[in-house]
Design a protein around this motif. Structure first.
Motif, short mmCIF file in Angstrom:
data_model
loop_
_atom_site.label_atom_id
_atom_site.label_comp_id
_atom_site.label_asym_id
_atom_site.label_seq_id
_atom_site.Cartn_x
_atom_site.Cartn_y
_atom_site.Cartn_z
N ARG A 19 -47.59 -40.48 -0.78
CA ARG A 19 -48.72 -41.43 -0.87
C ARG A 19 -48.25 -42.86 -1.08
O ARG A 19 -48.89 -43.80 -0.63
N TYR B 182 -47.19 -47.37 6.78
CA TYR B 182 -47.71 -46.90 8.06
C TYR B 182 -49.18 -47.28 8.25
O TYR B 182 -49.86 -46.74 9.14
N SER B 183 -49.68 -48.21 7.44
CA SER B 183 -51.12 -48.52 7.42
C SER B 183 -51.66 -49.00 8.77
O SER B 183 -52.80 -48.70 9.11
N LYS B 184 -50.81 -49.66 9.55
CA LYS B 184 -51.32 -50.20 10.82
C LYS B 184 -51.63 -49.10 11.84
O LYS B 184 -52.34 -49.35 12.83
N TYR C 112 -51.98 -37.65 6.97
CA TYR C 112 -52.72 -38.84 7.39
C TYR C 112 -52.82 -38.87 8.92
O TYR C 112 -51.81 -38.73 9.60
N MET D 54 -52.99 -46.10 10.82
CA MET D 54 -53.93 -45.18 10.21
C MET D 54 -55.28 -45.13 10.93
O MET D 54 -55.86 -46.17 11.23
N VAL E 93 -47.88 -44.97 2.18
CA VAL E 93 -49.03 -45.16 3.07
C VAL E 93 -49.07 -46.58 3.62
O VAL E 93 -49.31 -46.79 4.82
N ILE E 94 -48.79 -47.55 2.76
CA ILE E 94 -48.88 -48.95 3.21
C ILE E 94 -47.88 -49.24 4.34
O ILE E 94 -48.13 -50.07 5.21
#
Length: 419
Positions: A407, A413-415, A368, A417, A410-411
């Motif tokens: 996967r 580290y979403s900020k 990502y 992305m 992911v949430i």
């Protein structure tokens, strides 16, 4: 030095074994005798409808074994079965030779192979628990100096003690093993909390597990100390562990566990259960099979049976068909979801194996693209892909780089992305 001459005995009750299974049982027993330093010079197979409670085999067959032993200087009779103390005593009185059953033989091998404090305690416990109800059958020869197969090991000195003393010794060993288990369990929890993936090499004894571990360690490990490997059943009892660094930059622990055989004695499974429980913490089980052995499928069955005994299920499994250099035309009928054919002696095959292991361990991972402020970089750098570090870009605010994460995370580290 003269090897102990051994006659092996198999009782086939109501045609329990087919001709092929009899050959396999005798071959495996002969390999166990070889691992214990003996030499099989005769094989005796008896078909019967039931077990003789006095001799296990028929009295006539016992006399026949005595005649063979007298004529050919046989030292020891090894049964491919577990005998009671009175059966051992009766057989020894009739045949006038040392009598060893399958469990006693395997315990003897374990006694000579144990090196660490814990494995010595485990073997000693198994020996004492096995011998306690059989003291009547052991007293005639176990106290002799240098009595050979079936008499060796850390429990040897306890044979002259009474039952009460042996029971006290058993309790003491169990307490010491519990202390060892707590120490190892603390280390195990620390390892689990580190989020490092763990693989366990398991399978039949002498299938090539140690050779595979050595091959992987030589290419991917920082510790190049070789694990002892030999063409013997139970060449080593110790669980050997190596840290390796995969091509994706992730650290992985690979363990080589004690090998299995068919009908592994219950006492040994119980004694080594704490060690084998480490398998249950593995992210991937790597079952190794020796396909140069015509009975590899029976060996696989023995391995899966022991895993069931340990209540180990719901694990990802990679089936490794090893020793292709010895059987290049090998084909099989299982068609497992995850399988690979290799020769552990070939470095290219080891690389293919490790790539397969990587794909299974990190099948839930992906790359990502992220922007990370400099102030937060140290908190996140453990998740950054080492493979794509050369693509990092530094700007006034922070770093544009790539994470390599599950996967499901992911949430988390979403900020950061970008894509």
């Amino acid at each position: 030095m003269r090897k102990e001459k051994v006659l092996v005995v198999l009782l086939n009750i109501n045609n329990e074994y087919s001709d092929d299974e009899i050959k396999y049982q005798i071959l495996e027993l002969s390999e166990l005798v070889r691992a214990s330093g003996g030499e099989v010079v005769f094989e005796v197979i008896q078909n019967a409808s039931k077990v003789n409670p006095k001799y296990f085999i028929g009295s006539g067959k016992a006399q026949e074994i005595k005649e063979i032993s007298d004529n050919h200087e046989v030292d020891t009779i090894v049964f491919n079965h577990e005998l009671t103390g009175s059966q051992i005593k009766n057989l020894e009185s009739t045949i006038e030779r040392k009598i060893v059953d399958r469990t006693g033989l395997i315990l003897d091998i374990f006694a000579t192979r144990a090196k660490t404090k814990e494995s010595k305690l485990q073997v000693k416990l198994a020996q004492l628990e096995y011998r306690l109800p059989r003291l009547v059958g052991f007293r005639n020869y176990l106290s002799r100096e240098g009595a050979g197969i079936g008499t060796r090991g850390p429990g040897e000195q306890k044979l002259e003690m009474d039952r009460r003393s042996i029971q006290r010794e058993i309790s003491s060993i169990k307490n010491r093993l519990e202390t060892e288990f707590q120490i190892r369990n603390t280390k195990r929890k620390r390892r689990i909390n580190s989020n490092i993936k763990v693989c366990s090499l398991i399978g039949y004894s002498n299938s090539g597990k140690s050779t595979i571990l050595n091959g992987i360690s030589n290419i991917y490990g920082s510790n190049n100390k070789s694990v002892y490997a030999d063409d013997l059943l139970f060449a080593t009892l110790e669980t050997s562990t190596r840290n390796i660094l995969l091509d994706n930059g992730k650290d992985v622990i690979i363990s080589d566990t004690v090998g299995f055989v068919s009908n592994l004695p219950t006492k040994l499974i119980e004694s080594f259960k704490s060690t084998l429980e480490e398998i249950s913490d593995s992210d991937l089980l790597i079952i190794v099979m020796d396909i140069s052995n015509d009975n590899y499928d029976l060996q696989l069955e023995a391995t899966t049976d022991i895993l069931k005994d340990l209540n180990i299920s719901d694990k990802d499994i990679l089936y490794v068909f090893n020793k292709m250099d010895m059987n290049p035309d090998f084909r099989h009928y299982h068609n497992f979801e995850n399988e690979i054919y290799i020769s552990a002696k070939k470095s290219d095959d080891i690389v293919r194996l490790v790539n397969y292991i990587q794909s299974l361990l990190f099948k839930e991972y992906d790359y990502y693209k992220v922007n990370i402020p400099y102030s937060e970089y140290d908190n996140i750098k453990h998740a950054i892909s080492s493979e794509l570090k050369d693509k990092q870009e530094f700007n006034e605010i922070g770093v544009t780089t790539y994470l390599y994460i599950p996967r499901k995370d992911v949430i988390k580290y979403s900020k950061y992305m970008v894509d």
